[in-house]
Design a protein around this motif. Structure first.
Motif, PDB file in Angstrom:
ATOM      1  N   ASP A 130       0.818  -1.212   0.000  1.00  0.00           N
ATOM      2  CA  ASP A 130       0.000   0.000   0.000  1.00  0.00           C
ATOM      3  C   ASP A 130       0.851   1.260   0.000  1.00  0.00           C
ATOM      4  N   ILE A 131       1.990   1.199   0.676  1.00  0.00           N
ATOM      5  CA  ILE A 131       2.857   2.375   0.791  1.00  0.00           C
ATOM      6  C   ILE A 131       3.972   2.354  -0.243  1.00  0.00           C
ATOM      7  N   MET A 132       4.525   1.167  -0.483  1.00  0.00           N
ATOM      8  CA  MET A 132       5.737   1.057  -1.292  1.00  0.00           C
ATOM      9  C   MET A 132       5.482   0.664  -2.744  1.00  0.00           C
ATOM     10  N   ASP A 188       4.542  -2.061  -5.930  1.00  0.00           N
ATOM     11  CA  ASP A 188       4.918  -3.428  -6.292  1.00  0.00           C
ATOM     12  C   ASP A 188       6.385  -3.683  -5.990  1.00  0.00           C
ATOM     13  N   TYR A 189       6.659  -4.914  -5.584  1.00  0.00           N
ATOM     14  CA  TYR A 189       8.047  -5.305  -5.342  1.00  0.00           C
ATOM     15  C   TYR A 189       8.640  -5.782  -6.673  1.00  0.00           C
ATOM     16  N   ARG A 190       8.863  -4.797  -7.562  1.00  0.00           N
ATOM     17  CA  ARG A 190       9.387  -5.074  -8.902  1.00  0.00           C
ATOM     18  C   ARG A 190      10.464  -4.047  -9.215  1.00  0.00           C
ATOM     19  N   TYR A 191      11.656  -4.558  -9.485  1.00  0.00           N
ATOM     20  CA  TYR A 191      12.772  -3.633  -9.710  1.00  0.00           C
ATOM     21  C   TYR A 191      12.675  -2.948 -11.069  1.00  0.00           C
ATOM     22  N   ASP A 192      12.019  -3.576 -12.019  1.00  0.00           N
ATOM     23  CA  ASP A 192      11.934  -2.972 -13.355  1.00  0.00           C
ATOM     24  C   ASP A 192      10.999  -1.774 -13.375  1.00  0.00           C
ATOM     25  N   THR A 193      10.031  -1.726 -12.458  1.00  0.00           N
ATOM     26  CA  THR A 193       9.059  -0.627 -12.466  1.00  0.00           C
ATOM     27  C   THR A 193       9.080   0.209 -11.192  1.00  0.00           C
ATOM     28  N   ASN A 194       9.730  -0.272 -10.142  1.00  0.00           N
ATOM     29  CA  ASN A 194       9.636   0.404  -8.843  1.00  0.00           C
ATOM     30  C   ASN A 194      10.975   0.389  -8.110  1.00  0.00           C
ATOM     31  N   SER A 195      12.055   0.602  -8.829  1.00  0.00           N
ATOM     32  CA  SER A 195      13.388   0.462  -8.240  1.00  0.00           C
ATOM     33  C   SER A 195      13.663   1.511  -7.163  1.00  0.00           C
ATOM     34  N   GLU A 196      13.172   2.737  -7.333  1.00  0.00           N
ATOM     35  CA  GLU A 196      13.471   3.791  -6.364  1.00  0.00           C
ATOM     36  C   GLU A 196      12.906   3.466  -4.993  1.00  0.00           C
ATOM     37  N   SER A 197      11.699   2.928  -4.965  1.00  0.00           N
ATOM     38  CA  SER A 197      11.093   2.549  -3.692  1.00  0.00           C
ATOM     39  C   SER A 197      11.872   1.410  -3.032  1.00  0.00           C
ATOM     40  N   ILE A 198      12.309   0.462  -3.848  1.00  0.00           N
ATOM     41  CA  ILE A 198      13.092  -0.671  -3.318  1.00  0.00           C
ATOM     42  C   ILE A 198      14.438  -0.166  -2.802  1.00  0.00           C
ATOM     43  N   LYS A 199      15.084   0.718  -3.542  1.00  0.00           N
ATOM     44  CA  LYS A 199      16.373   1.261  -3.101  1.00  0.00           C
ATOM     45  C   LYS A 199      16.238   2.059  -1.803  1.00  0.00           C
ATOM     46  N   THR A 200      15.106   2.684  -1.601  1.00  0.00           N
ATOM     47  CA  THR A 200      14.874   3.419  -0.356  1.00  0.00           C
ATOM     48  C   THR A 200      14.955   2.481   0.846  1.00  0.00           C
ATOM     49  N   LEU A 201      14.352   1.295   0.707  1.00  0.00           N
ATOM     50  CA  LEU A 201      14.437   0.315   1.781  1.00  0.00           C
ATOM     51  C   LEU A 201      15.872  -0.158   1.970  1.00  0.00           C
ATOM     52  N   PHE A 202      16.572  -0.412   0.873  1.00  0.00           N
ATOM     53  CA  PHE A 202      17.971  -0.846   0.955  1.00  0.00           C
ATOM     54  C   PHE A 202      18.832   0.203   1.675  1.00  0.00           C
ATOM     55  N   LYS A 203      18.630   1.470   1.318  1.00  0.00           N
ATOM     56  CA  LYS A 203      19.419   2.550   1.932  1.00  0.00           C
ATOM     57  C   LYS A 203      19.138   2.652   3.427  1.00  0.00           C
TER      58      LYS A 203
END
Length: 982
Positions: A274-276, A278-293
Motif C-alpha cells: 500500500d505504501i511502497m 509493487d516489489y518489482r525492480y523494473d518498475t519500482n526500483s526507487e522505492s526498493i532502493k529506499t528500503l535498501f538505503k
C-alpha cells in the motif's frame, strides 16, 4: 575428572601447539576458588563469556566464581590482544611470542603461567586475537570442565564435581577453517516462534532480543559467529526490534540474511504494497532502493553480511518486465550494481562490507547464463534442499577474491515434500557434501538451515565443528568417532557407542525413506497419501522388514533410557529418545496402515489388529509430543514441538480398511511371492508353491496362516521331507493371535543333491529347471476340516565350476550385489574406488576418489586410465539383461563435470551411465524422496556360467550403492533384493 577427560576427547583440536606437556590448574580445589580477571574495557562479549563460565563453574561445583577478584591465588586471565590491559601486561612482562595470534581471525591461546604477579601463584591465560577469539577461549574452559554447549538448549545438566582441576596443554586454537559459520532459523511457524511468543518471551509476543540472546550464547558455545534470523511472516523482521541488533553486537554475532532477503531486509515482513508499491525492480526500483538505503544506514556500524541480488516475495522468482533469461540477467546485474553503491556510501572509508550472492533455484540459472558478478562477492552455493550440493566453484571461480560458501538444509518446506519435524538428514551425507564443498573452495561462509534448532542439535554441532576445523574430518570414519565422543560427553562413556550405533541405524532407515515421506504424498499442491512402493509379498516383505527394524529401534532406545543418569534423562529424551520414538512411530503408523489395507483385501481378521497398531503408533506420537511440550522441564519447552507441521496428510490420524466378515471361520494361507492367498478353488492359481529354494544363496521364505472369520482355529504343518525346516509346526488362531508368520528354510546337509556336472543348464527359465537339478516336496497345512498342500522346490545341483566359488550367483532370474562387495578392484591413473561407511541403503557405498581426478569420457581412455571395480557372478540363464545401478543422487561438482560411470559385462565395450538430473524434474523429485538414483543399461550375457561385471569411474565422486543384473526375474520392489552371494 571423568567428564574433563571425555570433553577433551571431544574437542576439535587446535592447528598448532606450544607444548605437549600439561600443567595442573585448579579452578576449585579443597575450598580454594579461582577467579576470572578481564579488562572491563574489552569487548562486551568477553564480559558475557566470563559470566557464562562463572555460572558454569557454579553449576558444576556449587561454588561462586568471582569476576575481577584481584587477590585470588589462582586466576583465569582472559582478554583480547591489544584491547586488554591485563593481557598486554602479561605479554610484555613475559616477553611472549604472540605472532601466531596477532592479526589472526578468531584465534586464541590457552596456557598456564606460573607467578605472573606477586599475589598470583598460577594464571590460566586466554589470549584472543579478536573479541570472538577471547570468548571462544573462555567457553573452551566450560567444555573442559564438562559443560555441554547444549546445557540450556537441551538441558544437559553438568556432572557435579567437588573439585575442578584441569590439566592444561598450552595450545593455540584457530584460525577456523571457515570464516563465517552459523545457522538459519527458518520455517519457525510451528515451533520456535510459538515457543518464544507464548512461553519464553511473552512480553514481546515474538522472537525478540531475549530469545536471540539465548541463541547467540549457543552459537558462541559452538564456536559459530553468524546467524540468518527467522524471517517468516509469523515473525516480525529482525530489525523491527531495535534491541536485536544491539544484542547481536554484544554477543559479537554477525547478521546475514537468506537468498530471498537482500541487503539485510526481510521482504516478507517489511514490504508494504500500500505504501511502497509493487516489489518489482523494473518498475519500482526507487522505492526498493529506499528500503535498501534505510537498512544500510541502520547497520553501518554493525557486523553484517549483505546478500546481493533479488528474488520475488515469499521466496518466489523475481518479477521482471520481459520473460527471457537475458533480460532477467541484465536487470539482476543492475540490482547488484545499485546495491553495491548503497553499501559503499554507508561504509567506513576503505572498508568493504562483506557481500554474498546466493545462486538459489532460478538465480542459479541466471548465474550460469552469464551474470557478471563482482570478484569480491562471496558465491554461496546451495544444496537442492534435500542435502545434495547443486554446484560448486570451478577452477576459475576458486580464484575469486570473495571466495565461496555453502547454504545447506537439514529442514525444508517445499516440493516435492517438506521435512520440518525431525532431523532426518544423514550426518555422513552432510560430512561428504561439506568436505566436498570445502575442497572446491567453499571456505568463506557456511550456513545451516536448521529450522527451529530442535531437534537438529547433533547435526548443528557436527556442521559447525567441521566449519571450525575441517582437517579433523578428513576420513570417512570421523563422523562416527565424532558422534561417539559427543555421546560420551552428553551421556557417559559407557553408553556412547551404543547410542551412536542406535543413531546410525536411525539415520540409515531415514536415508532409505525420511519419516515425513512415508505417506507417498507430495506438496505444492498437497496430494493425498499414495500407494507405498514397498512390496508386501516379495523379498521377505519390505513392509514387514521395516516394521521389524523400527520396533527394534524403539526397544533399544527404551533399554538405553533405563541406563541414563536421572540428571541427564531430560537431555536423553530430547536428543535421542523423542527423535527415535517419533520417527519410528510415524513409520509404524503408515507401515501398519499399509498392512491393514493389504490383508483386508485377503479377508484377514488381522486387518483390524493392524489398524489398531497403526492408531496406537499415532497416539504414541501425540502422547510423547504432549510430554515434550507440557511436562518436560516443567513446561520449559511448551509450544516448541509440533507433530504435524503444515498439517500434511503424512501426519494425520490413520484410517482403516475392514475385511469382509466370513460366516464361518476358515484358515487362510499366503505364501511369499504371491499377491493373492492360496485358493484351492481357483484352478492353476500358482499361489500354492513356494519360490524355488537355491542351494547357492541359502534363501528362506515365509508363509502366513491367518484367520478368516471369528472364533478359534487350530492348525498344523507337516513337512513331507526331513530337510524342510519350519520355524513353527502348530498353533491356534483366535482373537489374541489372528495370524502367524512361519519361516521356511532348508537343511542343506539332508537335501538330495542333483547331478554332478561341469556346467549349469543353458538358457532355461529358472522356474523350469530340469528335474535332474531340482528336488520337489511339499508341506501339508492341516486344520480340522481341511488339508492344503504347498509345493516346495529346491535347486540343489552339484556343479564342479561352483565348488569354492566366492562370487555372486543368479537367484530367481537376477543377481543382486552391494556395490562395496567387489571381487577385485584396480587403481586408475589418477583415482581409485574406496568405501564410505554410514551411507546408502546397505550402509556402505563405493566412491571414486580423489575428486580432483580428471573425468574420462572416451572409451579407450576409460579402459586405460580409469579405476575399475569387478564383480564375479554366475548365471544359469543367458541373453540380454538389464544392469541396474543405484547411486546416491549427488550432482555434478560444476558445469565442467558430471555424475557418470561406465559399465560392461565380460569383454564388452564400456557403456556410460549418467546419474545427473537438472532443475526440479520429476526424476530429481523421485531421487530425493528416495535418496537414490537408479539407471540401467542393456548388456549381453552370452552363456550361462561365470561372468564379470566391470564398473569404471568416468567422473570422480560418484557413490555407488547397489547393483542388480536382471535376467527377467526381478519383481517390483522399493529397494533391490538382498544380495545373492554364494
Amino acid at each position: 575428572m571423568k567428564y574433563t577427560y571425555l570433553t577433551a576427547l571431544f574437542l576439535i583440536f587446535c592447528i598448532s601447539s606450544w607444548s605437549q606437556q600439561t600443567i595442573k590448574f585448579p579452578i576449585v580445589e579443597n575450598g580454594t576458588m579461582a577467579s576470572i580477571t578481564i579488562d572491563e574495557k574489552d569487548a562486551k562479549v568477553v564480559a558475557l563469556a566470563s559470566k557464562f563460565l562463572s555460572n558454569d563453574v557454579k553449576q558444576v561445583s556449587g561454588k561462586n566464581m568471582v569476576i575481577n577478584k584481584k587477590k585470588a591465588k589462582y586466576q583465569i586471565i582472559a582478554g583480547t590482544l591489544g584491547k586488554s590491559k591485563y593481557i598486554n601486561q602479561i605479554v610484555s612482562k613475559n616477553n611472549m611470542d604472540v605472532s601466531q595470534i596477532k592479526n589472526k581471525w578468531e584465534t586464541y591461546s590457552i596456557q598456564v603461567i606460573k607467578k605472573p604477579s606477586q599475589n598470583v601463584e598460577k594464571a590460566l591465560v586466554i589470549i584472543g586475537s579478536d573479541r570472538r577469539g577471547t570468548a571462544y577461549g573462555l567457553l573452551e574452559i566450560s567444555r573442559m570442565i564438562g559443560v555441554s554447549p547444549w546445557e540450556w538448549w537441551a538441558d544437559v545438566t553438568p556432572t557435579k564435581q567437588e573439585n575442578i582441576v584441569l590439566h592444561i596443554e598450552n595450545k593455540i586454537y584457530g584460525e577456523p577453517s571457515v570464516k563465517y559459520r552459523g545457522i538459519f532459523l527458518n520455517d519457525e511457524d510451528w515451533g520456535l516462534q510459538r515457543w518464544s511468543a507464548l512461553n519464553y518471551e511473552p512480553e514481546t509476543g515474538d522472537i525478540g532480543s531475549k530469545t536471540y540472546a539465548k541463541v547467540f550464547e549457543l552459537l558462541l558455545r559452538l564456536r559459530a559467529n553468524t546467524i540468518w534470523p527467522a524471517m517468516h511472516k509469523c515473525t516480525k523482521a529482525f530489525y523491527h526490534y531495535p534491541q536485536n541488533k544491539i544484542v547481536a553486537d554484544d554477543y559479537a554475532i554477525v547478521i546475514g540474511t537468506s537468498h530471498a532477503e537482500p541487503m539485510l531486509c526481510n521482504i516478507n515482513a517489511e514490504w508494504n504494497h500500500d505504501i511502497m508499491g509493487d516489489y518489482r525492480y523494473d518498475t519500482n526500483s526507487e522505492s526498493i532502493k529506499t528500503l535498501f538505503k534505510k537498512r544500510a544506514k541502520e547497520t553501518a556500524n554493525f557486523e553484517g553480511i549483505y546478500t546481493l541480488g533479488m528474488r520475488g516475495e515469499h521466496d518466489s522468482p523475481m518479477i521482471v518486465g520481459e520473460d527471457d533469461t537475458q533480460s532477467q540477467v541484465k536487470l539482476l546485474e543492475q540490482v547488484i550494481t545499485d546495491q553495491r553503491k548503497i553499501l559503499k556510501t554507508n561504509s567506513k572509508k576503505g572498508v568493504i562490507k562483506p557481500q554474498a550472492f546466493v545462486p538459489y533455484k532460478e538465480v542459479l540459472h541466471y548465474y550460469q547464463s552469464g551474470l557478471n558478478l563482482p570478484e569480491d562477492v562471496s558465491l554461496v552455493w546451495t544444496d537442492d534442499n534435500y542435502g545434495y550440493m547443486r554446484q560448486l566453484s570451478n577452477a576459475k571461480e576458486q580464484k575469486r577474491s570473495g571466495g565461496a560458501g555453502v547454504y545447506y538444509h537439514t529442514s525444508y518446506w517445499g516440493r516435492p515434500h517438506d521435512y520440518l519435524w525431525l532431523n532426518s538428514t544423514n550426518p555422513v551425507l552432510m560430512w561428504e557434501e561439506m568436505t566436498k564443498a570445502y575442497e572446491f573452495g567453499s571456505q568463506n561462509i557456511w550456513i545451516l538451515n536448521c529450522g527451529d534448532i530442535k531437534p537438529h542439535e547433533y547435526n548443528i554441532e557436527l556442521f559447525l565443528d567441521m566449519a571450525w576445523h575441517i582437517d579433523a574430518f578428513k576420513n570417512n570414519d570421523a563422523v562416527k568417532k565424532h558422534h561417539i565422543n559427543w555421546s560420551a560427553r552428553e551421556f557417559g562413556n559407557s553408553n556412547a557407542e551404543a547410542i551412536t550405533n542406535l543413531m546410525f541405524d536411525y539415520n540409515q532407515l531415514a536415508f532409505q525413506r525420511r519419516p515425513e515421506f512415508m505417506a507417498w504424498s507430495q506438496v505444492e499442491p498437497v496430494t493425498k497419501s499414495g500407494k507405498t512402493e514397498l512390496t508386501q509379498y516379495h523379498y521377505c516383505d519390505e513392509v514387514f522388514k521395516r516394521i521389524e527394524a523400527h520396533e527394534n529401534l524403539i526397544d533399544q532406545v527404551k533399554q538405553l533410557k533405563q541406563t541414563i543418569p536421572s540428571y541427564r534423562a531430560d537431555a536423553f529424551y530430547q536428543l535421542v529418545y523423542y527423535p527415535i520414538v517419533g520417527a519410528s512411530n510415524l513409520n509404524l503408523k503408515w507401515l501398519y496402515s499399509y498392512k491393514n489395507e493389504f490383508v483386508a483385501s485377503q479377508g484377514r481378521e488381522s486387518a483390524k489388529d493392524f489398524a489398531s497398531k497403526s492408531l496406537e503408533a499415532y497416539k504414541t506420537i501425540k502422547k510423547e509430543t504432549d510430554y515434550f511440550n507440557n511436562t518436560l522441564q516443567n513446561g520449559k519447552w511448551k509450544h516448541i514441538m509440533s507433530m504435524s507441521p503444515r498439517h500434511l496428510p503424512v501426519f494425520a490420524e490413520p484410517t482403516a480398511s475392514i475385511p469382509l466378515t466370513e460366516k464361518h471361520n476358515t484358515l487362510g494361507i499366503a505364501i511369499e511371492g504371491y499377491q493373492m492367498e492360496v485358493n484351492n478353488e481357483i484352478i492353476n492359481s500358482y499361489a500354492d508353491v513356494f519360490p524355488v529354494f537355491n542351494a547357492y544363496t541359502k534363501n528362506k521364505y515365509y508363509m502366513d496362516v491367518f484367520l478368516k472369520g471369528q472364533g478359534e482355529l487350530e492348525w498344523e504343518l507337516q513337512p513331507k521331507a526331513d530337510w524342510i525346516i519350519l520355524s513353527k509346526t502348530s498353533g491356534k488362531l483366535d482373537k489374541n493371535q489372528l495370524e502367524e508368520r512361519i519361516w521356511v528354510t532348508i537343511d542343506w546337509d539332508k537335501v538330495p543333491q542333483g547331478e554332478n556336472k561341469k556346467e549349469a543348464p543353458l538358457g532355461h527359465d529358472y522356474q523350469l529347471i530340469p528335474p535332474s537339478y531340482k528336488v520337489n516336496s511339499a508341506i501339508d497345512v492341516i486344520t480340522k476340516n481341511k488339508t492344503t498342500t504347498l509345493g516346495v522346490s529346491v535347486f540343489n545341483p552339484k556343479f564342479k565350476n561352483l565348488e569354492d566359488y566366492k562370487g555372486f550367483v543368479e537367484d530367481k532370474g537376477f543377481v543382486s550385489i552391494n556395490a562395496e562387495n567387489y571381487t577385485r578392484k584396480t587403481k586408475g591413473k589418477e583415482a581409485e574406488w574406496t568405501t564410505f561407511s554410514g551411507l546408502g541403503y546397505t550402509g556402505n557405498v563405493s566412491v571414486a576418489l580423489p575428486r580432483s581426478a580428471t573425468s574420462e569420457t572416451r572409451v579407450e581412455a576409460i579402459k586405460q586410465n580409469s579405476p575399475v571395480l569387478e564383480y564375479d557372478f554366475y548365471t544359469f540363464n543367458f541373453g540380454e539383461v538389464d544392469v541396474f545401478l543405484q547411486a546416491v543422487p549427488t550432482h555434478a561438482f560444476n558445469n565442467n563435470s558430471g555424475v557418470r560411470c561406465a559399465v560392461a559385462i565380460d569383454n564388452a565395450e564400456p557403456v556410460i551411465v549418467d546419474f545427473q538430473t537438472f532443475g526440479r524434474s520429476e526424476t530429481w523429485k523421485q531421487n530425493v524422496l528416495k535418496n537414490a538414483s537408479v539407471k540401467s543399461v542393456k548388456q549381453i550375457v552370452n552363456t550361462s556360467g561365470k561372468h564379470k561385471l566391470k564398473i569404471w569411474m568416468v567422473d570422480p565422486g560418484v557413490m555407488l550403492d547397489q547393483i542388480l543384473i536382471d535376467l527377467g526375474g526381478w519383481k517390483t520392489s522399493y529397494a533391490f533384493p538382498p544380495e545373492t552371494k554364494m
